[in-house]
Structures are given as structure tokens and as C-alpha cells.
Motif scaffolding. Structure first.
Motif, PDB file in Angstrom:
ATOM      1  N   LYS A  60       0.818  -1.223   0.000  1.00  0.00           N
ATOM      2  CA  LYS A  60       0.000   0.000   0.000  1.00  0.00           C
ATOM      3  C   LYS A  60       0.848   1.269   0.000  1.00  0.00           C
ATOM      4  N   LEU A  61       2.132   1.139  -0.261  1.00  0.00           N
ATOM      5  CA  LEU A  61       3.044   2.281  -0.189  1.00  0.00           C
ATOM      6  C   LEU A  61       2.605   3.432  -1.087  1.00  0.00           C
ATOM      7  N   ASP A  62       1.983   3.104  -2.205  1.00  0.00           N
ATOM      8  CA  ASP A  62       1.519   4.170  -3.094  1.00  0.00           C
ATOM      9  C   ASP A  62       0.385   4.987  -2.484  1.00  0.00           C
ATOM     10  N   SER A  63      -0.274   4.468  -1.448  1.00  0.00           N
ATOM     11  CA  SER A  63      -1.347   5.222  -0.793  1.00  0.00           C
ATOM     12  C   SER A  63      -0.821   6.109   0.349  1.00  0.00           C
ATOM     13  N   PHE A  64       0.468   5.979   0.679  1.00  0.00           N
ATOM     14  CA  PHE A  64       1.068   6.838   1.702  1.00  0.00           C
ATOM     15  C   PHE A  64       1.190   8.245   1.124  1.00  0.00           C
ATOM     16  N   LYS A  65       0.494   9.185   1.742  1.00  0.00           N
ATOM     17  CA  LYS A  65       0.423  10.548   1.208  1.00  0.00           C
ATOM     18  C   LYS A  65       1.486  11.477   1.780  1.00  0.00           C
ATOM     19  N   GLY A  66       2.136  11.080   2.854  1.00  0.00           N
ATOM     20  CA  GLY A  66       3.153  11.932   3.445  1.00  0.00           C
ATOM     21  C   GLY A  66       2.597  12.996   4.373  1.00  0.00           C
ATOM     22  N   ASN A  67       1.314  12.898   4.721  1.00  0.00           N
ATOM     23  CA  ASN A  67       0.716  13.854   5.660  1.00  0.00           C
ATOM     24  C   ASN A  67       1.267  13.671   7.066  1.00  0.00           C
ATOM     25  N   SER A  68       1.723  12.484   7.351  1.00  0.00           N
ATOM     26  CA  SER A  68       2.359  12.185   8.637  1.00  0.00           C
ATOM     27  C   SER A  68       3.703  11.531   8.329  1.00  0.00           C
ATOM     28  N   LYS A  69       4.447  11.247   9.380  1.00  0.00           N
ATOM     29  CA  LYS A  69       5.709  10.541   9.172  1.00  0.00           C
ATOM     30  C   LYS A  69       5.407   9.117   8.717  1.00  0.00           C
ATOM     31  N   PHE A  70       6.312   8.545   7.974  1.00  0.00           N
ATOM     32  CA  PHE A  70       6.160   7.163   7.534  1.00  0.00           C
ATOM     33  C   PHE A  70       6.014   6.250   8.749  1.00  0.00           C
ATOM     34  N   SER A  71       6.791   6.513   9.800  1.00  0.00           N
ATOM     35  CA  SER A  71       6.745   5.665  10.999  1.00  0.00           C
ATOM     36  C   SER A  71       5.352   5.680  11.620  1.00  0.00           C
ATOM     37  N   THR A  72       4.713   6.834  11.652  1.00  0.00           N
ATOM     38  CA  THR A  72       3.357   6.930  12.208  1.00  0.00           C
ATOM     39  C   THR A  72       2.394   6.084  11.386  1.00  0.00           C
ATOM     40  N   TRP A  73       2.504   6.196  10.085  1.00  0.00           N
ATOM     41  CA  TRP A  73       1.650   5.423   9.179  1.00  0.00           C
ATOM     42  C   TRP A  73       1.894   3.924   9.373  1.00  0.00           C
ATOM     43  N   LEU A  74       3.159   3.529   9.431  1.00  0.00           N
ATOM     44  CA  LEU A  74       3.511   2.121   9.607  1.00  0.00           C
ATOM     45  C   LEU A  74       3.022   1.595  10.955  1.00  0.00           C
ATOM     46  N   TYR A  75       3.237   2.368  12.025  1.00  0.00           N
ATOM     47  CA  TYR A  75       2.842   1.910  13.353  1.00  0.00           C
ATOM     48  C   TYR A  75       1.327   1.801  13.490  1.00  0.00           C
ATOM     49  N   THR A  76       0.596   2.603  12.733  1.00  0.00           N
ATOM     50  CA  THR A  76      -0.860   2.466  12.705  1.00  0.00           C
ATOM     51  C   THR A  76      -1.237   1.116  12.099  1.00  0.00           C
ATOM     52  N   ILE A  77      -0.547   0.740  11.049  1.00  0.00           N
ATOM     53  CA  ILE A  77      -0.786  -0.567  10.424  1.00  0.00           C
ATOM     54  C   ILE A  77      -0.457  -1.684  11.420  1.00  0.00           C
ATOM     55  N   VAL A  78       0.652  -1.563  12.120  1.00  0.00           N
ATOM     56  CA  VAL A  78       1.054  -2.572  13.113  1.00  0.00           C
ATOM     57  C   VAL A  78      -0.003  -2.675  14.206  1.00  0.00           C
ATOM     58  N   TYR A  79      -0.444  -1.539  14.699  1.00  0.00           N
ATOM     59  CA  TYR A  79      -1.447  -1.522  15.770  1.00  0.00           C
ATOM     60  C   TYR A  79      -2.736  -2.209  15.315  1.00  0.00           C
ATOM     61  N   ARG A  80      -3.211  -1.840  14.160  1.00  0.00           N
ATOM     62  CA  ARG A  80      -4.467  -2.426  13.661  1.00  0.00           C
ATOM     63  C   ARG A  80      -4.328  -3.916  13.392  1.00  0.00           C
ATOM     64  N   ASN A  81      -3.188  -4.321  12.845  1.00  0.00           N
ATOM     65  CA  ASN A  81      -2.960  -5.758  12.624  1.00  0.00           C
ATOM     66  C   ASN A  81      -2.898  -6.511  13.949  1.00  0.00           C
ATOM     67  N   SER A  82      -2.325  -5.888  14.967  1.00  0.00           N
ATOM     68  CA  SER A  82      -2.247  -6.515  16.292  1.00  0.00           C
ATOM     69  C   SER A  82      -3.638  -6.712  16.875  1.00  0.00           C
ATOM     70  N   ILE A  83      -4.470  -5.695  16.777  1.00  0.00           N
ATOM     71  CA  ILE A  83      -5.846  -5.792  17.275  1.00  0.00           C
ATOM     72  C   ILE A  83      -6.602  -6.871  16.511  1.00  0.00           C
ATOM     73  N   THR A  84      -6.416  -6.917  15.214  1.00  0.00           N
ATOM     74  CA  THR A  84      -7.063  -7.949  14.401  1.00  0.00           C
ATOM     75  C   THR A  84      -6.607  -9.338  14.830  1.00  0.00           C
ATOM     76  N   LYS A  85      -5.327  -9.487  15.115  1.00  0.00           N
ATOM     77  CA  LYS A  85      -4.778 -10.776  15.562  1.00  0.00           C
ATOM     78  C   LYS A  85      -5.442 -11.209  16.862  1.00  0.00           C
ATOM     79  N   ILE A  86      -5.601 -10.277  17.790  1.00  0.00           N
ATOM     80  CA  ILE A  86      -6.253 -10.591  19.072  1.00  0.00           C
ATOM     81  C   ILE A  86      -7.700 -11.001  18.835  1.00  0.00           C
TER      82      ILE A  86
END
Length: 191
Positions: A60-86
């Protein structure tokens, strides 16, 4: 400066240099794992979540708009995937409880709930319900006090019917314990 260096590598990946993504992985893998382990509480699951998150970020890298830091965008994905895993693990856990739910009839294991009808006894029930965790109290109140059906509770709470039955079963057990504590000797006469 980090935001600019990240953007350089993001641009390279978007231009077809897939090896450039390795820089982003190496830079953020430790924090991605740390976020995942805090949520999923399992090393294997945290590793899986982190890997899946990097894969999803890459796709989904092409959908990264740069409105936030890449790390913020990535960590949001990690957080949501973690919640989904639970959530997926909880669904698997509730499947084990299906046997329990299929082999009980409502109220049969907890006659004190069915027996409590008059004013003084209802006072104890309300007090016991107030001692329950909020989600349990809501389910008990909807099902017994409001006489809502499982289908109606499903619409209200957005939980699945199986999940409602499992949670309701557990809430009744907690209510039974609270009633026992409140009534002590009176519970014996109700039974």
C-alpha cells in the motif's frame, strides 16, 4: 531529516527499486515488533504481525500521502494488525466455548436468576449487576431486565450471536458469584 530520508527510500521503492524497502524495514522493525508484542503478548504472534504489517505497508506504499511521518503510518498498520490478531484469537477461543453453549439451557444452571422475582430480591440483583464489569452488566440488563433477544442484543452491541451467548454465560457466572456474596445465606433459600 528522518522524514526526508524516509521519503527518498519510499520514492525509490515506488520507482521499482524493491531493495530500498529493506532500509525502512531495518529502521523500523524493532519498534514495530515492540508495539505488536505489547498488544498480542506472544513472540511468535508479534513477529507475524510485524512481518504482515511490513508486507501490507509495501503493498500500500503508493497510498502513503506523506501527511504524517512514515513511521506513524507504519505503526498504525502494526497496531491495527495486532488488534485484528487478538480478535481472531478470541474468535477461536469462543469456538471452544460453543460446546458449553450448546449443552446448557438458559437459566438452568443459575436458578437464582430465574427465582428472583419480588422487590427485595430484585434489589439484590440490581446491586449485584452494579458490581459487574460494565460490558457484563449491559448484557445481563439487556437480556434479563429488558428481555431483549440475542438478535436484538446483536444489533445493539455489534457482537456476534455466539459471542453474546458466551459472554452472557460468563456474565451469569459472575452474577451468581456476586449474588452469593450479597445474599450469603439467603441464596440457599432461593435455590
Amino acid at each position: 531529516m528522518d522524514k526526508n530520508s524516509d521519503q527518498i527510500y519510499i520514492d525509490k521503492v515506488l520507482q521499482g527499486d524493491t531493495n530500498a524497502f529493506a532500509y525502512l524495514i531495518n529502521k523500523y522493525k524493532d519498534m514495530a515488533y515492540t508495539i505488536a508484542i505489547k498488544i498480542v503478548k506472544s513472540h511468535e504472534d508479534a513477529e507475524e504481525v510485524a512481518q504482515d504489517s511490513f508486507l501490507k505497508a509495501y503493498e500500500k506504499l503508493d497510498s502513503f500521502k506523506g501527511n504524517s511521518k512514515f513511521s506513524t503510518w507504519l505503526y498504525t498498520i502494526v497496531y491495527r494488525n495486532s488488534i485484528t490478531k487478538i480478535r481472531k484469537k478470541k474468535v477461536a477461543t469462543s469456538d471452544i466455548d460453543d460446546y458449553v453453549m450448546d449443552n446448557y439451557s438458559e437459566g438452568s444452571d443459575f436458578p437464582q436468576i430465574e427465582a428472583i422475582k419480588n422487590g427485595e430480591q430484585q434489589k439484590y440483583v440490581r446491586e449485584a449487576i452494579n458490581r459487574l464489569p460494565e460490558k457484563d452488566a449491559i448484557l445481563i440488563t439487556l437480556f434479563y431486565m429488558n428481555e431483549s433477544s440475542i438478535e436484538e442484543i446483536e444489533q445493539i452491541t455489534n457482537l456476534t450471536q455466539t459471542n453474546i451467548k458466551v459472554k452472557l454465560f460468563r456474565a451469569r457466572k459472575k452474577l451468581n458469584t456476586e449474588l452469593s456474596l450479597l445474599l450469603k445465606e439467603e441464596v440457599k433459600t432461593i435455590l
